[in-house]
Enzyme design. Structure first.
Site, short mmCIF file in Angstrom:
data_model
loop_
_atom_site.label_atom_id
_atom_site.label_comp_id
_atom_site.label_asym_id
_atom_site.label_seq_id
_atom_site.Cartn_x
_atom_site.Cartn_y
_atom_site.Cartn_z
N ASN A 21 0.74 -1.16 -0.10
CA ASN A 21 -0.06 0.13 -0.13
C ASN A 21 0.71 1.29 -0.08
O ASN A 21 0.27 2.28 -0.26
CB ASN A 21 -0.82 0.01 1.18
CG ASN A 21 -0.03 -0.05 2.38
OD1 ASN A 21 0.45 -0.93 2.82
ND2 ASN A 21 -0.25 1.05 3.15
N LYS A 22 2.13 1.30 0.15
CA LYS A 22 2.92 2.34 0.34
C LYS A 22 4.50 2.11 -0.19
O LYS A 22 4.81 0.95 -0.17
CB LYS A 22 2.77 3.02 1.55
CG LYS A 22 3.34 2.17 2.69
CD LYS A 22 3.40 2.81 4.09
CE LYS A 22 3.93 2.12 5.29
NZ LYS A 22 3.75 3.04 6.37
N GLY A 23 5.11 3.09 -0.39
CA GLY A 23 6.61 3.01 -0.50
C GLY A 23 7.14 2.07 -1.60
O GLY A 23 6.63 2.08 -2.64
N ARG A 44 -2.13 -4.94 5.62
CA ARG A 44 -2.90 -5.09 6.72
C ARG A 44 -4.06 -4.28 6.81
O ARG A 44 -5.30 -4.87 7.36
CB ARG A 44 -2.08 -4.59 8.00
CG ARG A 44 -0.73 -5.72 8.38
CD ARG A 44 0.16 -5.10 9.43
NE ARG A 44 0.65 -3.72 9.19
CZ ARG A 44 1.18 -3.21 10.09
NH1 ARG A 44 1.40 -3.77 11.26
NH2 ARG A 44 1.79 -2.16 9.88
N SER A 174 17.96 -6.68 2.61
CA SER A 174 18.63 -5.70 3.07
C SER A 174 20.08 -5.85 3.23
O SER A 174 20.77 -7.08 3.38
CB SER A 174 18.29 -4.91 4.33
OG SER A 174 19.33 -3.80 4.75
N TYR A 260 16.22 -6.71 13.22
CA TYR A 260 16.09 -6.52 11.75
C TYR A 260 17.18 -7.24 11.02
O TYR A 260 16.83 -8.06 10.44
CB TYR A 260 15.90 -5.05 11.61
CG TYR A 260 15.66 -4.76 9.87
CD1 TYR A 260 14.33 -4.68 9.50
CD2 TYR A 260 16.85 -4.32 9.19
CE1 TYR A 260 14.08 -4.54 8.20
CE2 TYR A 260 16.47 -4.13 7.82
CZ TYR A 260 15.17 -4.22 7.25
OH TYR A 260 15.04 -3.91 5.97
#
Length: 336
Positions: A21-23, A44, A174, A260
């Site tokens: 939904n973003k980024g 979500r 990452s 992370y």
């Protein structure tokens, strides 16, 4: 039943994008749809996900659907799998983008991006690390979401991917998930202060390779022929135990975005295990670069469009392309 009309096969490729939904996730959806792929954008929050789909449809991209997905909720994952099976009967591309940082901000974040003007990548990373704090609850959430949540999505959707003629999994990772931690090096520092065997470069940009201190853990995570899911569970359990005991450095774990980094390293390892088991699929990890997103507190040097292009290129690798590989900003690289 005799005389029944069979449903014609769906000929377009079907992709699921988590955290769409973003980024980076939203851009991955846009670019895949622009490349003729039917995209199931998941998020979500139902309203945010539906709004994201409408935003893309306003750009003329019509073959995009929304389905709610919470990757830490097994019933939500099962509902998505049932939808895909009923609607399409298969899945061609899975992009695992959903993730959490697992940290708290030490103060209210200044959203003005102008503060980063004149900062190089290393200075931006340093700013981020000064403005976040690792917590036990955050570490547990990071491991549960970034590793176990993503793994559960993969495991549940795997039969649908195996029903495809060329299933693809692109796990967004990452450089922090490598078995070293990489930092940008200004040329003068690189040439004068760092031994040549301690840096590497991608597309002419030099990075310092500060390896994780625990050699035994590094070797285990890289020993894909012998590493098991059960051993990954044990290592993650040990990490959380050491985190709670404030003993990360003592046992050679990374610090600063610790959970992370460990979750991404574990997912990299699991991706390689999975690729060995499923030779017909293309299962790869892709680092999109340091992108301006909420997770980076807008400190990145790349736009979501630039970062997403690296992810999409891996998701659309040709038949017979690499599998069990790591891609960094468009180039295949080493996990270690």
């Amino acid at each position: 039943m005799e005389g029944a009309i069979s449903k014609p096969p769906y000929t377009r490729r079907i992709a699921v994008v988590t955290g769409g939904n973003k980024g980076i996730g939203l851009e991955v959806c846009r670019q895949l749809a622009s490349d003729g792929v039917t995209v199931v954008l998941t998020a979500r929050d139902e309203k945010r996900g539906a709004d994201a789909v409408e935003k893309l449809k306003a750009l003329g991209l019509c073959d995009i659907l929304f389905h709610q997905l919470e990757i830490t909720d097994s019933s939500s994952i099962a509902a998505l799998a049932d939808f895909l099976k009923t609607r399409f009967g298969r899945l061609d591309i899975l992009v695992n983008n959903a993730a959490v940082s697992g940290v708290e901000h030490v103060q209210e974040v200044d959203t003005n991006e102008e503060k980063f003007n004149g900062m190089d990548l290393n200075q931006r990373l340093e700013w981020v690390l000064k403005n976040i704090r690792d917590t036990v609850d955050g570490a547990k959430k990071s491991i549960q979401t970034n590793y176990y949540g993503t793994k559960h999505v993969i495991d549940t959707l795997l039969p649908l991917l195996q029903s495809s003629n060329g299933g693809r999994i692109a796990n967004v990772t990452s450089a922090y998930g490598l078995l070293r931690v990489s930092f940008f090096l200004p040329p003068l520092v690189m040439e004068s202060q760092i031994p040549v065997d301690q840096y590497y470069h991608i597309q002419g940009i030099f990075f310092y390779a500060q390896r994780i201190n625990n050699e035994e853990i590094r070797q285990e995570l890289d020993d894909i022929e012998n590493l098991t899911e059960e051993r990954l569970d044990e290592l993650l359990g040990k990490f959380l135990k050491d985190f709670e005991a404030d003993a990360l450095e003592m046992h050679g774990w990374p610090v600063g975005l610790a959970a992370y980094k460990v979750a991404k390293a574990a997912m990299n390892a699991y991706s390689r295990i999975l690729a060995r088991r499923n030779r017909a699929l293309r299962i790869n990890c892709v680092h999109p670069g340091y992108v301006k997103t909420d997770m980076s507190m807008s400190s990145g040097v790349l736009t979501p469009e630039e970062g997403a292009r690296s992810v999409v290129n891996v998701a659309l690798l040709p038949d017979g392309g690499p599998t069990g590989a790591y891609f960094a900003m468009g180039q295949e690289a080493s996990f270690v």
